[in-house]
Design a protein around this motif. Structure first.
Motif, PDB file in Angstrom:
ATOM      1  N   ARG A  68       2.810   2.810  11.334  1.00  0.00           N
ATOM      2  CA  ARG A  68       1.852   2.140  12.236  1.00  0.00           C
ATOM      3  C   ARG A  68       0.942   3.166  12.909  1.00  0.00           C
ATOM      4  O   ARG A  68      -0.268   2.974  13.002  1.00  0.00           O
ATOM      5  CB  ARG A  68       2.598   1.344  13.301  1.00  0.00           C
ATOM      6  N   SER A  86      -7.190   2.677   9.610  1.00  0.00           N
ATOM      7  CA  SER A  86      -6.949   1.775   8.484  1.00  0.00           C
ATOM      8  C   SER A  86      -6.736   0.354   8.979  1.00  0.00           C
ATOM      9  O   SER A  86      -6.351   0.127  10.124  1.00  0.00           O
ATOM     10  CB  SER A  86      -5.695   2.205   7.713  1.00  0.00           C
ATOM     11  N   THR A  87      -6.971  -0.589   8.083  1.00  0.00           N
ATOM     12  CA  THR A  87      -6.700  -1.981   8.395  1.00  0.00           C
ATOM     13  C   THR A  87      -5.196  -2.149   8.569  1.00  0.00           C
ATOM     14  O   THR A  87      -4.415  -1.652   7.758  1.00  0.00           O
ATOM     15  CB  THR A  87      -7.178  -2.887   7.242  1.00  0.00           C
ATOM     16  N   ALA A  88      -4.797  -2.815   9.627  1.00  0.00           N
ATOM     17  CA  ALA A  88      -3.365  -3.008   9.913  1.00  0.00           C
ATOM     18  C   ALA A  88      -2.718  -3.830   8.810  1.00  0.00           C
ATOM     19  O   ALA A  88      -3.242  -4.866   8.406  1.00  0.00           O
ATOM     20  CB  ALA A  88      -3.191  -3.701  11.257  1.00  0.00           C
ATOM     21  N   LYS A  89      -1.609  -3.342   8.316  1.00  0.00           N
ATOM     22  CA  LYS A  89      -0.851  -4.057   7.295  1.00  0.00           C
ATOM     23  C   LYS A  89       0.073  -5.069   7.971  1.00  0.00           C
ATOM     24  O   LYS A  89       0.500  -4.890   9.093  1.00  0.00           O
ATOM     25  CB  LYS A  89      -0.024  -3.077   6.467  1.00  0.00           C
ATOM     26  N   ASP A  90       0.391  -6.106   7.245  1.00  0.00           N
ATOM     27  CA  ASP A  90       1.331  -7.114   7.700  1.00  0.00           C
ATOM     28  C   ASP A  90       2.665  -6.433   8.023  1.00  0.00           C
ATOM     29  O   ASP A  90       3.100  -5.542   7.287  1.00  0.00           O
ATOM     30  CB  ASP A  90       1.509  -8.135   6.565  1.00  0.00           C
ATOM     31  N   PRO A  91       3.338  -6.817   9.124  1.00  0.00           N
ATOM     32  CA  PRO A  91       4.622  -6.195   9.475  1.00  0.00           C
ATOM     33  C   PRO A  91       5.656  -6.255   8.353  1.00  0.00           C
ATOM     34  O   PRO A  91       6.444  -5.329   8.184  1.00  0.00           O
ATOM     35  CB  PRO A  91       5.090  -6.989  10.699  1.00  0.00           C
ATOM     36  N   GLN A 111      -1.599   4.516  10.495  1.00  0.00           N
ATOM     37  CA  GLN A 111      -2.697   3.566  10.310  1.00  0.00           C
ATOM     38  C   GLN A 111      -3.701   3.657  11.457  1.00  0.00           C
ATOM     39  O   GLN A 111      -4.904   3.667  11.242  1.00  0.00           O
ATOM     40  CB  GLN A 111      -2.174   2.132  10.238  1.00  0.00           C
ATOM     41  N   GLN A 112      -3.194   3.710  12.676  1.00  0.00           N
ATOM     42  CA  GLN A 112      -4.059   3.766  13.853  1.00  0.00           C
ATOM     43  C   GLN A 112      -4.881   5.043  13.883  1.00  0.00           C
ATOM     44  O   GLN A 112      -6.059   5.024  14.209  1.00  0.00           O
ATOM     45  CB  GLN A 112      -3.241   3.632  15.135  1.00  0.00           C
ATOM     46  N   SER A 146       7.442   2.682  12.549  1.00  0.00           N
ATOM     47  CA  SER A 146       6.655   3.157  13.699  1.00  0.00           C
ATOM     48  C   SER A 146       5.697   4.264  13.285  1.00  0.00           C
ATOM     49  O   SER A 146       4.529   4.268  13.690  1.00  0.00           O
ATOM     50  CB  SER A 146       7.577   3.669  14.809  1.00  0.00           C
ATOM     51  N   LEU A 198       4.839  -3.387   5.986  1.00  0.00           N
ATOM     52  CA  LEU A 198       5.241  -2.101   6.568  1.00  0.00           C
ATOM     53  C   LEU A 198       6.754  -1.914   6.498  1.00  0.00           C
ATOM     54  O   LEU A 198       7.234  -0.833   6.166  1.00  0.00           O
ATOM     55  CB  LEU A 198       4.779  -1.997   8.022  1.00  0.00           C
TER      56      LEU A 198
END
Length: 159
Positions: free
Chosen positions: A46, A54-59, A49-50, A43, A62
């Motif tokens: 995430r 940043s570009t969201a990483k694959d779950p 990143q927000q 969490s 993470l």
């Protein structure tokens, strides 16, 4: 799995297998605290990143990144290191939502039987993630102890 490898090395191999790297670990500004669980760290990563756009990483990346970070913390703290408890004393954490976890004892003493039992419980709760721990120092708190194995509905069991 090589028994001479530390758990963080094993998690690092898994992180690399899902597309992550040591650069992801080094680039994370979040510092794992003593009370953090893998899901808390996911969490926080995430949110990090927000905040940084940043570009969201694959779950899966993470989650694996968080496991590396938590296992490195545990290796620095002998109270959380593997061996604090014995096989057959397994605890199951079910990660229902961000910050909402449950912990329960697993009645099975064999790890494969414990995984089968735990998978049924995780799926019955409608959760995507779960983890099996040896409790450390008698603590039954969620996210504490030596991580034995993790479950991700999209991947299955992994260490």
């Amino acid at each position: 799995m090589n028994s001479r490898q530390s758990s963080s090395e094993q998690f690092m191999q898994y992180l690399e297998s899902v597309g992550g790297s040591e650069a992801d670990v080094a680039g994370a500004s979040y510092v794992v605290s003593d009370g953090d669980t893998v899901e808390n760290v996911v969490s926080a990563l995430r949110m990090e990143q927000q905040q940084h756009g940043s570009t969201a990483k694959d779950p899966s990346v993470l989650h694996a990144l968080a496991q590396v970070m938590v296992s490195r913390r545990d290796e620095r703290d002998p109270g959380h290191h593997a061996g604090a408890s014995q096989p057959g004393e397994y605890q199951l954490d079910i990660h229902l939502s961000a910050g909402n976890n449950t912990r329960e004892s697993i009645p099975e003493t064999d790890i494969e039987a414990a995984k089968a039992w735990a998978r049924k419980r995780i799926e019955a709760q409608g959760a995507d993630f779960g983890a099996i721990y040896f409790p450390a120092g008698g603590s039954g708190a969620s996210g504490t102890g030596a991580l034995v194995s993790s479950y991700d509905r999209s991947v299955g069991w992994y260490r």
